[in-house]
Design an enzyme around this catalytic site. Sequence first.
Site, PDB file in Angstrom:
ATOM      1  CG  HIS A  18      -1.942  -0.968   1.371  1.00 35.22           C
ATOM      2  ND1 HIS A  18      -2.015  -1.847   2.426  1.00 35.22           N
ATOM      3  CD2 HIS A  18      -3.004  -1.257   0.585  1.00 35.22           C
ATOM      4  CE1 HIS A  18      -3.072  -2.632   2.279  1.00 35.22           C
ATOM      5  NE2 HIS A  18      -3.686  -2.300   1.167  1.00 35.22           N
ATOM      6  CE  LYS A  42     -12.817  -7.149   2.445  1.00 38.17           C
ATOM      7  NZ  LYS A  42     -12.277  -6.258   1.416  1.00 38.17           N
ATOM      8  NE  ARG A  91      -2.495  -6.787  -4.814  1.00 34.90           N
ATOM      9  CZ  ARG A  91      -3.267  -6.957  -3.769  1.00 34.90           C
ATOM     10  NH1 ARG A  91      -2.719  -7.258  -2.612  1.00 34.90           N
ATOM     11  NH2 ARG A  91      -4.562  -6.864  -3.869  1.00 34.90           N
ATOM     12  CB  SER A 129      -4.146  -6.753   4.040  1.00 29.86           C
ATOM     13  OG  SER A 129      -3.757  -5.443   3.739  1.00 29.86           O
TER      14      SER A 129
END
Length: 158
Positions: A18, A42, A91, A129
Site C-alpha cells: 500500500h 466484511k 498487482r 494484507s
Amino acid sequence: MSKIAVFPGSFDPVTIGHLEIILRAVPLFDKLILAIGHNSSKKALFSLNKRQEWLEQLFSNNPNVEVQHYKGLTMDFCKLQGAGYIVRGLRTAADFSYERTIAQLNREMDEGLDTIFLTSSPQYAHISSTVVREILLNNGDASKFLPESIAADVAKSL
Ligand code: ADP
C-alpha cells in the site's frame, strides 16, 4: 479546481505494498484521501481505530494526505469529498479484471469519477494484507511486509 483523489481500501493492516502505491500517488494530486472502507459484511482483523491510527502515523508529515473512514459505496464517499479520482493498485491480472469491472461501474454511475491504476513494483506484487494476517494469526513474523514504524504495534494489536 483542485484535484482530489480517494485511495479506498480495508488496510487490514496497511502493508509496504500500500505504502508504495500511496507514495507514488501523492504527487499526482492536490489531496489524497486514504479512505478505510468498513462495511459490516466484511469483518476486519484489526479495529478501525488501529487501522486509522497506523495510516495517520505514517503520513503525519504529509499535509496533502488525509485519513478518513466511510461506510457504503465508494462513489458516494467520493462525491461527498468532491473527489474526481479513485486510486487503486494493481498487482496481478486477477486484480486488473476485478478492478476494471468496478471502475467501469463507477464511471457509468458517475461520469465525473475516473479510476487511476498504478501497477505495483515487482518486489511488492506478492504482498497483501491477507497474507500478512495469515502469517500473524499463525504466530509468524510479518514485519518484512509492514512499514517499519508500525510493524511492532501491528503484531501487538492482534
Ligand atoms: P480492498 O479490500 O478494497 O482490496 P486493500 O486494503 O486490500 O483493500 O487494498 C487497497 C488497494 O491497495 C487496492 O487497490 C489493492 O489492489 C492495493 N494494494 C494492496 N496491496 C498492494 C500491493 N502489494 N501492491 C500494489 N497495490 C496493492
